[in-house]
Design a protein around this motif. Structure first.
Motif, PDB file in Angstrom:
ATOM      1  N   TYR A  96       0.835  -1.190   0.000  1.00 25.00           N
ATOM      2  CA  TYR A  96       0.000   0.000   0.000  1.00 25.00           C
ATOM      3  C   TYR A  96       0.881   1.256   0.000  1.00 25.00           C
ATOM      4  N   PRO A  97       0.341   2.394  -0.443  1.00 24.16           N
ATOM      5  CA  PRO A  97       1.120   3.642  -0.475  1.00 24.16           C
ATOM      6  C   PRO A  97       1.699   3.985   0.894  1.00 24.16           C
ATOM      7  N   GLY A  98       2.958   4.410   0.869  1.00 21.62           N
ATOM      8  CA  GLY A  98       3.630   4.817   2.098  1.00 21.62           C
ATOM      9  C   GLY A  98       4.497   3.749   2.726  1.00 21.62           C
ATOM     10  N   HIS A 251      -9.465  -1.181   2.211  1.00 22.94           N
ATOM     11  CA  HIS A 251      -9.061  -0.676   0.899  1.00 22.94           C
ATOM     12  C   HIS A 251      -9.868   0.583   0.607  1.00 22.94           C
ATOM     13  N   PRO A 252      -9.227   1.682   0.234  1.00 21.76           N
ATOM     14  CA  PRO A 252      -9.948   2.938   0.040  1.00 21.76           C
ATOM     15  C   PRO A 252     -11.078   2.869  -0.984  1.00 21.76           C
ATOM     16  N   ASP A 253     -11.012   1.906  -1.912  1.00 23.69           N
ATOM     17  CA  ASP A 253     -12.034   1.802  -2.950  1.00 23.69           C
ATOM     18  C   ASP A 253     -13.031   0.681  -2.701  1.00 23.69           C
ATOM     19  N   ARG A 254     -13.072   0.146  -1.475  1.00 18.84           N
ATOM     20  CA  ARG A 254     -13.967  -0.967  -1.175  1.00 18.84           C
ATOM     21  C   ARG A 254     -14.973  -0.569  -0.095  1.00 18.84           C
ATOM     22  N   ASP A 271     -10.538  -0.038  18.233  1.00 20.71           N
ATOM     23  CA  ASP A 271     -10.666   1.325  18.750  1.00 20.71           C
ATOM     24  C   ASP A 271     -11.026   2.301  17.647  1.00 20.71           C
ATOM     25  N   HIS A 272     -10.480   2.079  16.465  1.00 19.91           N
ATOM     26  CA  HIS A 272     -10.747   2.999  15.363  1.00 19.91           C
ATOM     27  C   HIS A 272     -10.404   2.303  14.056  1.00 19.91           C
ATOM     28  N   TYR A 273     -10.683   2.950  12.928  1.00 15.97           N
ATOM     29  CA  TYR A 273     -10.344   2.378  11.632  1.00 15.97           C
ATOM     30  C   TYR A 273     -10.126   3.492  10.615  1.00 15.97           C
ATOM     31  N   GLY A 274      -9.445   3.130   9.529  1.00 15.75           N
ATOM     32  CA  GLY A 274      -9.168   4.106   8.489  1.00 15.75           C
ATOM     33  C   GLY A 274      -8.664   3.416   7.233  1.00 15.75           C
ATOM     34  N   PRO A 275      -8.441   4.186   6.164  1.00 14.59           N
ATOM     35  CA  PRO A 275      -7.984   3.596   4.900  1.00 14.59           C
ATOM     36  C   PRO A 275      -6.563   3.062   5.013  1.00 14.59           C
ATOM     37  N   PRO A 280       2.307  10.271   4.467  1.00 14.39           N
ATOM     38  CA  PRO A 280       2.253  11.337   5.480  1.00 14.39           C
ATOM     39  C   PRO A 280       0.939  12.108   5.422  1.00 14.39           C
ATOM     40  N   GLY A 281       0.350  12.333   6.575  1.00 12.92           N
ATOM     41  CA  GLY A 281      -0.869  13.124   6.658  1.00 12.92           C
ATOM     42  C   GLY A 281      -2.156  12.359   6.483  1.00 12.92           C
ATOM     43  N   SER A 282      -2.090  11.062   6.140  1.00 11.11           N
ATOM     44  CA  SER A 282      -3.331  10.291   5.992  1.00 11.11           C
ATOM     45  C   SER A 282      -3.964  10.073   7.361  1.00 11.11           C
ATOM     46  N   ALA A 283      -5.253   9.740   7.359  1.00 13.72           N
ATOM     47  CA  ALA A 283      -5.966   9.512   8.621  1.00 13.72           C
ATOM     48  C   ALA A 283      -5.316   8.377   9.414  1.00 13.72           C
ATOM     49  N   THR A 284      -4.862   7.358   8.716  1.00 15.99           N
ATOM     50  CA  THR A 284      -4.259   6.210   9.392  1.00 15.99           C
ATOM     51  C   THR A 284      -2.913   6.565  10.020  1.00 15.99           C
ATOM     52  N   THR A 285      -2.055   7.264   9.284  1.00 17.87           N
ATOM     53  CA  THR A 285      -0.760   7.632   9.858  1.00 17.87           C
ATOM     54  C   THR A 285      -0.946   8.597  11.033  1.00 17.87           C
ATOM     55  N   ARG A 286      -1.912   9.504  10.926  1.00 19.34           N
ATOM     56  CA  ARG A 286      -2.157  10.443  12.024  1.00 19.34           C
ATOM     57  C   ARG A 286      -2.609   9.701  13.288  1.00 19.34           C
ATOM     58  N   TRP A 287      -3.505   8.737  13.119  1.00 18.93           N
ATOM     59  CA  TRP A 287      -4.005   7.994  14.291  1.00 18.93           C
ATOM     60  C   TRP A 287      -2.880   7.194  14.941  1.00 18.93           C
TER      61      TRP A 287
END
Length: 337
Positions: A96-98, A251-254, A271-275, A280-287
């Motif tokens: 995945y990206p990153g 998956h961001p497209d699913r 506790d939480h979820y994300g794409p 850098p700066g994605s919701a997942t990396t921030r969490w």
């Protein structure tokens, strides 16, 4: 319970692999190499448990794919498949990206804070997968992880009577023929306890041994488990119920995977979820950064509080008031006569 003076200062991110770090299944490059239709293979695997049940056999639906791979090898479809080839196919796995850069970025964040460095806080990454360990070892993620759990194959197993035979002929044809170890979704929890107790760093520590919580290498409250879905519920439960953090990715497209993660959140599994986006700066990396930081801050606070509670203040010199000397009166009461 009293806080330990030397609070355990290792944080671990524990990662599932398929559909967590990569969009699909890791075996895709293997199927391409041998011209096997991936969809057909997995459809066969999904029907095997029921087919074998009808024939009077009980098999594990989670790990039966390993034996089906060996069937393909024996049938000549994957002739010559060995562990070296599995590692080579691992190089073709697309992440995945990153990734894999984000793994080092998390470590660098922990190292960058002076207060964390003062307490020697470190971060470790582990992959715990029901996939094939040799493929993970051959992939781009291997150099940035501290340990890998996965299924293993044996090439040319030892024959009957091998204890009485001092030497064996060198086999020109190396080919996987037996399952060496199995990791399914329940056995994955064993890996969590091995990380927790330090069995993976010190083989003398048996994973089943009774070890006091304060003597365990990485407490569960210092763990974050990241995975993609319901098959990881056993690991989610172990980590979350023991004070760690759990995070689901999709998956961001699913949309169906998004909904699946939302159900896990509503049921309290995560506790939480994300794409599955580790840029850098994605919701997942921030969490993940946020909660790694929170764990680091807690470790610092616990260690400093322990020192304050257990280390006595040193004695100080007392300044005595000279005898026979009166304290000076306030300025307004003093006389200059």
């Amino acid at each position: 319970m009293a806080t330990e003076l030397f609070t355990r200062n290792i944080i671990s991110c524990i990662w599932d692999f398929d559909k967590t770090l990569i969009p699909g299944y890791m075996q895709a490059p293997l199927f391409r190499r041998y011209g096997v239709d991936e969809a057909v293979f997995w459809h066969e695997v999904n029907t095997l448990a029921e087919r074998y049940r009808q024939r009077g056999y009980n098999v594990s639906g989670e790990s039966v794919y390993l034996n089906h791979l060996l069937t393909y090898v024996r049938a000549g479809v994957m002739e010559g498949l060995d562990n070296r080839t599995l590692r080579e196919c691992g190089r073709e796995i697309v992440f995945y990206p990153g990734l894999p850069g984000f793994f080092d970025e998390l470590r660098a964040f922990v190292r960058s804070r002076p207060e964390y460095a003062k307490h020697e806080i470190t971060l470790e990454h582990y992959v715990v997968s029901t996939g094939i360990a040799e493929m993970v070892r051959g992939s781009a993620i291997a150099p940035v992880v501290d340990g890998i759990w996965g299924c293993e194959f044996i090439e040319n197993p030892l024959p009957p009577g091998f204890l009485q035979q001092p030497e064996f002929a060198i086999e020109d044809k190396m080919e996987i023929s037996q399952v060496g170890s199995i990791i399914d979704n329940t056995i994955k929890t064993r890996a969590l306890f091995e990380i927790n107790k330090g069995t993976n760093k010190n083989p003398a520590i048996d994973v089943n041994a009774q070890i006091k919580p304060e003597d365990r290498r990485i407490p569960f409250q210092n763990m974050i488990y990241i995975a993609d879905g319901p098959s990881d519920v056993p690991c989610f439960s172990v980590v979350k119920s023991n004070g760690g953090r759990t995070y689901g990715v999709y998956h961001p497209d699913r949309p169906d995977e998004f909904a699946q993660n939302d159900r896990l959140r509503q049921s309290g599994r995560i506790d939480h979820y994300g794409p599955a986006d580790y840029t850098p700066g994605s919701a997942t990396t921030r969490w993940l950064l946020l909660h790694v930081q929170a764990m680091c801050d807690r470790i610092v606070a616990d260690r400093e509080a322990a020192v304050a509670q257990r280390v006595a203040r040193p004695p100080r010199h007392l300044t005595a008031k000279p005898e026979g000397r009166k304290a000076p009166r306030p300025p307004e009461q003093q006389s200059f006569l």
